[in-house]
Scaffold this active site. Sequence first.
Site, PDB file in Angstrom:
ATOM      1  N   SER A  32       0.893  -1.117   0.073  1.00 27.92           N
ATOM      2  CA  SER A  32       0.035  -0.055  -0.048  1.00 27.92           C
ATOM      3  C   SER A  32       0.896   1.293   0.225  1.00 27.92           C
ATOM      4  CB  SER A  32      -0.962   0.063   1.278  1.00 27.92           C
ATOM      5  OG  SER A  32      -1.643  -0.994   1.474  1.00 27.92           O
TER       6      SER A  32
ATOM      7  N   HIS B  61      -4.619   0.038  -3.935  1.00 28.48           N
ATOM      8  CA  HIS B  61      -3.899  -1.000  -4.937  1.00 28.48           C
ATOM      9  C   HIS B  61      -4.420  -1.034  -6.381  1.00 28.48           C
ATOM     10  CE1 HIS B  61      -2.634  -3.137  -1.035  1.00 28.48           C
ATOM     11  NE2 HIS B  61      -3.431  -2.237  -0.595  1.00 28.48           N
TER      12      HIS B  61
ATOM     13  N   HIS C 175      -5.041  -9.814  -0.698  1.00 28.28           N
ATOM     14  CA  HIS C 175      -5.008 -10.128   0.601  1.00 28.28           C
ATOM     15  C   HIS C 175      -6.261 -11.039   1.031  1.00 28.28           C
ATOM     16  CE1 HIS C 175      -3.744  -5.722   0.153  1.00 28.28           C
ATOM     17  NE2 HIS C 175      -2.947  -6.146   1.002  1.00 28.28           N
TER      18      HIS C 175
ATOM     19  N   TYR D 141      -7.707 -10.959   3.465  1.00 25.68           N
ATOM     20  CA  TYR D 141      -9.168 -10.374   4.181  1.00 25.68           C
ATOM     21  C   TYR D 141      -9.992 -10.037   3.114  1.00 25.68           C
ATOM     22  CZ  TYR D 141      -6.589  -5.893   3.149  1.00 25.68           C
ATOM     23  OH  TYR D 141      -6.103  -4.879   2.508  1.00 25.68           O
ATOM     24  N   GLU D 142      -9.513  -9.883   1.748  1.00 27.22           N
ATOM     25  CA  GLU D 142     -10.396  -9.668   0.931  1.00 27.22           C
ATOM     26  C   GLU D 142     -11.292 -10.665   0.636  1.00 27.22           C
ATOM     27  OE1 GLU D 142      -8.707  -6.957  -2.325  1.00 27.22           O
ATOM     28  OE2 GLU D 142      -7.250  -8.021  -1.576  1.00 27.22           O
TER      29      GLU D 142
ATOM     30  N   ALA E 205       3.108  -2.104   4.115  1.00 26.16           N
ATOM     31  CA  ALA E 205       2.954  -1.023   4.922  1.00 26.16           C
ATOM     32  C   ALA E 205       2.661  -1.731   6.197  1.00 26.16           C
ATOM     33  CB  ALA E 205       1.660  -0.187   4.585  1.00 26.16           C
TER      34      ALA E 205
ATOM     35  N   MET F  63      -0.895  -7.098   7.349  1.00 25.54           N
ATOM     36  CA  MET F  63      -1.771  -8.218   6.861  1.00 25.54           C
ATOM     37  C   MET F  63      -1.580  -9.018   5.803  1.00 25.54           C
ATOM     38  SD  MET F  63      -5.146  -5.673   7.686  1.00 25.54           S
ATOM     39  CE  MET F  63      -5.071  -4.438   8.970  1.00 25.54           C
ATOM     40  N   SER F  64      -0.195  -9.074   5.333  1.00 27.86           N
ATOM     41  CA  SER F  64       0.038  -9.490   4.151  1.00 27.86           C
ATOM     42  C   SER F  64       1.356 -10.295   4.241  1.00 27.86           C
ATOM     43  CB  SER F  64       0.183  -8.368   3.016  1.00 27.86           C
ATOM     44  OG  SER F  64       1.265  -7.445   3.332  1.00 27.86           O
TER      45      SER F  64
ATOM     46  N   ASN G  81       2.491   3.620  10.741  1.00 33.57           N
ATOM     47  CA  ASN G  81       1.755   4.130  12.054  1.00 33.57           C
ATOM     48  C   ASN G  81       2.420   3.219  13.252  1.00 33.57           C
ATOM     49  OD1 ASN G  81       0.021   1.838  10.210  1.00 33.57           O
ATOM     50  ND2 ASN G  81      -0.253   1.625  12.542  1.00 33.57           N
TER      51      ASN G  81
ATOM     52  N   HIS H 223      -6.953   3.690   6.896  1.00 36.63           N
ATOM     53  CA  HIS H 223      -6.249   3.304   5.828  1.00 36.63           C
ATOM     54  C   HIS H 223      -5.597   4.515   4.881  1.00 36.63           C
ATOM     55  CE1 HIS H 223      -4.991   0.773   2.753  1.00 36.63           C
ATOM     56  NE2 HIS H 223      -5.613   1.220   1.585  1.00 36.63           N
TER      57      HIS H 223
END
Length: 270
Positions: free
Chosen positions: A28, A59, A81, A83-84, A111, A209-210, A233, A245
């Site tokens: 990202s 993305h 991802h 989560y998608e 990220a 998350m990736s 962050n 995001h």
Amino acid sequence: MLESIKQTSEFLKLKTAIRPKIGIILGSGLGGLVDYLEDTDSFDYNVIPNFPVSTVSGHAGKLVFGTIQSVPVLAMKGRFHFYEGYDMKTVTYPVYVMKELGIEKIIVSNAAGGANPDFSPGDLMVITDHINNMGTNPLIGKNIDSLGPRFPDLSEAYSREWRELAKDVAKSMGISFREGVYLANTGPTYETGAEVRMARTLGADAVGMSTVPEVIVANYLGMKVLGISCITNMATGIATSKHSHSEVVAVAEMAGKKFCDWVAEIIKKS
Ligand code: HPA
């Protein structure tokens, strides 16, 4: 699956004369690296046979073949991802295609939230190792012995030699960097404060998350991996504000130039 991978790679080989040596997965806000590529052939995911289509803003979703400092590369702008809702085979499909295209080395970026309190937003972290906290593994299922072993070794999931090179390059360019362990959760929620404390206790310096699925498959396929996290962050509990995001993408874009200059030089020396 083998048929499908071959079909995708045959399509790409017919459409471009570039034969990439290095694959790059852009996280990202880090997609700006594609602007460093010359002589590009670019393919939106939706025109590539058997390729999934990405859904997250930030993305864009394209494969860009080109050269950086005369080295032929293939950059993936936008990843898939878990989560998608994609299954793990779909999340990692592009890595199989890269291998089929002849790519032996892959740079994976993301990220991430800083779990190490010494870190700051905008820091770039060389990933030394990872913790798979996603509750699954992309290699679950019948093994295809022609691709890789049933029980792959992950003792050097992130190539030591390539990490050393990345660090040497950073030092010679005056680029500051961190090093640390990346822990992957499934998302799409950001962590709770307790989960970040757990991650730190487990030895994580960054949470995201990736990356972990792609790195597992790349190792399985015998590829060398370099991983770089952009700390966008501080993770929950260390951060004083809530996450968004848009903040993640904005900070990654701000660190983008440093990231791109560094990666371009790493590619030249690899
Ligand atoms: N947690 C998980 N994933 C992330 C974060 C975070 O704080 N920041 C960017 N990706």
